[in-house]
Motif scaffolding. Sequence first.
Motif, PDB file in Angstrom:
ATOM      1  N   THR A  78     109.854  35.211  72.332  1.00 55.71           N
ATOM      2  CA  THR A  78     109.737  34.101  71.900  1.00 55.71           C
ATOM      3  C   THR A  78     110.532  33.733  71.081  1.00 55.71           C
ATOM      4  O   THR A  78     110.470  32.253  70.273  1.00 55.71           O
ATOM      5  CB  THR A  78     108.094  33.820  71.416  1.00 55.71           C
ATOM      6  OG1 THR A  78     107.872  35.215  71.232  1.00 55.71           O
ATOM      7  CG2 THR A  78     107.030  33.831  72.739  1.00 55.71           C
ATOM      8  N   ARG A  79     111.310  34.379  69.994  1.00 56.41           N
ATOM      9  CA  ARG A  79     111.686  33.956  69.344  1.00 56.41           C
ATOM     10  C   ARG A  79     114.243  34.062  69.363  1.00 56.41           C
ATOM     11  O   ARG A  79     114.297  34.753  69.739  1.00 56.41           O
ATOM     12  CB  ARG A  79     111.729  35.223  67.580  1.00 56.41           C
ATOM     13  CG  ARG A  79     110.431  34.759  67.513  1.00 56.41           C
ATOM     14  CD  ARG A  79     110.143  35.868  66.701  1.00 56.41           C
ATOM     15  NE  ARG A  79     110.474  37.206  66.543  1.00 56.41           N
ATOM     16  CZ  ARG A  79     110.601  38.665  65.866  1.00 56.41           C
ATOM     17  NH1 ARG A  79     110.429  38.196  64.734  1.00 56.41           N
ATOM     18  NH2 ARG A  79     111.075  39.946  66.684  1.00 56.41           N
ATOM     19  N   ASP A  84     114.168  30.499  64.855  1.00 52.67           N
ATOM     20  CA  ASP A  84     113.450  30.844  63.355  1.00 52.67           C
ATOM     21  C   ASP A  84     115.021  32.180  62.843  1.00 52.67           C
ATOM     22  O   ASP A  84     114.940  32.202  62.553  1.00 52.67           O
ATOM     23  CB  ASP A  84     112.753  32.313  64.024  1.00 52.67           C
ATOM     24  CG  ASP A  84     113.607  33.497  65.241  1.00 52.67           C
ATOM     25  OD1 ASP A  84     114.503  33.414  65.540  1.00 52.67           O
ATOM     26  OD2 ASP A  84     112.881  34.574  64.482  1.00 52.67           O
ATOM     27  N   THR A 112     111.402  29.718  70.687  1.00 53.51           N
ATOM     28  CA  THR A 112     111.847  29.051  68.776  1.00 53.51           C
ATOM     29  C   THR A 112     112.661  29.216  68.443  1.00 53.51           C
ATOM     30  O   THR A 112     113.355  30.385  68.485  1.00 53.51           O
ATOM     31  CB  THR A 112     110.916  28.885  68.656  1.00 53.51           C
ATOM     32  OG1 THR A 112     110.246  30.369  67.871  1.00 53.51           O
ATOM     33  CG2 THR A 112     109.229  28.209  69.043  1.00 53.51           C
ATOM     34  N   SER A 133     116.054  35.020  67.292  1.00 51.10           N
ATOM     35  CA  SER A 133     116.327  35.959  67.006  1.00 51.10           C
ATOM     36  C   SER A 133     116.481  37.098  68.187  1.00 51.10           C
ATOM     37  O   SER A 133     117.316  38.713  67.753  1.00 51.10           O
ATOM     38  CB  SER A 133     115.918  36.611  65.584  1.00 51.10           C
ATOM     39  OG  SER A 133     114.714  36.132  65.891  1.00 51.10           O
ATOM     40  N   ASN A 134     115.627  37.415  68.924  1.00 49.66           N
ATOM     41  CA  ASN A 134     115.757  38.464  69.628  1.00 49.66           C
ATOM     42  C   ASN A 134     116.708  38.164  70.223  1.00 49.66           C
ATOM     43  O   ASN A 134     117.079  39.164  71.472  1.00 49.66           O
ATOM     44  CB  ASN A 134     113.996  38.594  70.706  1.00 49.66           C
ATOM     45  CG  ASN A 134     113.621  38.825  69.813  1.00 49.66           C
ATOM     46  OD1 ASN A 134     114.111  39.738  68.524  1.00 49.66           O
ATOM     47  ND2 ASN A 134     112.233  38.768  70.313  1.00 49.66           N
ATOM     48  N   SER A 186     113.966  23.803  70.632  1.00 57.92           N
ATOM     49  CA  SER A 186     113.115  25.294  71.352  1.00 57.92           C
ATOM     50  C   SER A 186     113.661  25.267  73.602  1.00 57.92           C
ATOM     51  O   SER A 186     114.202  24.905  73.833  1.00 57.92           O
ATOM     52  CB  SER A 186     111.645  25.020  71.957  1.00 57.92           C
ATOM     53  OG  SER A 186     111.368  23.621  71.857  1.00 57.92           O
TER      54      SER A 186
END
Length: 397
Positions: free
Chosen positions: A184-185, A112, A110, A187-188, A119
């Motif tokens: 799941t993010r 963030d 997703t 930003s990673n 997504s």
Amino acid sequence: MKRVLILLVVSIFSLSLLGQSSEEKAGLILTLVKRGGSLPALYTKYYKVKAWSAKQSMPIPKGYETWTLSNFQAAMDVSTKKPIDWGVNGDRFVVVNVVPDLNNRPNRVTDDMAGTNHSLTFTLELYEYDGRFVKTISKWGYLLGSGYQGVVYVQQGIYPTFLSSVVVEKGGSLTYQVYNPTETRLSNLVDEADLKRAFRDLKVDLPDNIPLQLSCTFPPKPVFDAAKTAVLEKMKQESPFLQAKFYQKGVYDAGKRDFPKPNQRWSFWNMFIASEITNRCPIDWGPNGDRYLQFDAEFEGNRNYSALEDDLYSTGKRFLFPLRLYESDGRFVKTVSSFGNFFGFGEGSFVFMQDAKNEIASLFTKLPVEIDKPFSYKVDRRTVTKISELLTFKPVL
């Protein structure tokens, strides 16, 4: 405080998104994830010796803790409910891809960062040895337990498939430290500065490097001078260093802090799987994991500060020593590095700085090495400046 910072970042991005269509934003985000370099699984070919069904010690691991994968067996294909078909020669490979998720799949990625509703999910694709697309094995899935040793891809929520960066055996087990429990993010996976730039310029200014492993051959330079050819052949016949073959379990990327000193231990803060500077990818050890690396010799062309002086063959010339990859039967595959600098000779080990850049320090050793662990060994000679110092060195194989 962290919540305030996140809201501030989202607000900044929201202002920059004005005037952009939803499709434009989704396309930019998808391209950034593919080109950002944060997920090795997106640019690594996994052959049958690197893709395994496995039992997990826990359904979802915890970050910065160890988990165990065990009972490695043939990787399954969720589309057929049978083991993956690796082709007649067993040399097909799988690659993870990232695609838009339109169905709110479990453990989806997703946004963030920019506050959009888009997504992503991951697919698993099968290719022939020469790069021709075969099929999509898994249309959606998620990644678990990302660490230096590999990552688990769960095919459509059913089959956990360990995509390994290290050598494992059928029926075996592996315990390693997890850095990202789930992917799941956004930003990673995306750098904040890259995302801001992409939204501002409406384009992604990063190279498209997928799949990089299919390119970068750089064959040996032909030598048309008979006398020079004779020198190179004599050099290869007489040198234990040029005759040495280095396999997967004897080559690593070393995280170095400094350069070595004679008669002292050289310490590395961490050890990683071996990669190559031509494409910044893990070295492709082939369908059976039995390719090998070997150093070659070339006459210096244009002035190169990595060249070594000839003090053996009275040529009055200087030589470069490229690192090449070969099939187990000796067939040339590609040049990993066209030249480089050598450091830290001792205990049958040494380090090769690929292309003389302070980026990839390749450690060649038969001493016990653990991935994601510190390492050290005693150095006898700091570096070499003449070919005799290199060609007479005997690596421990």
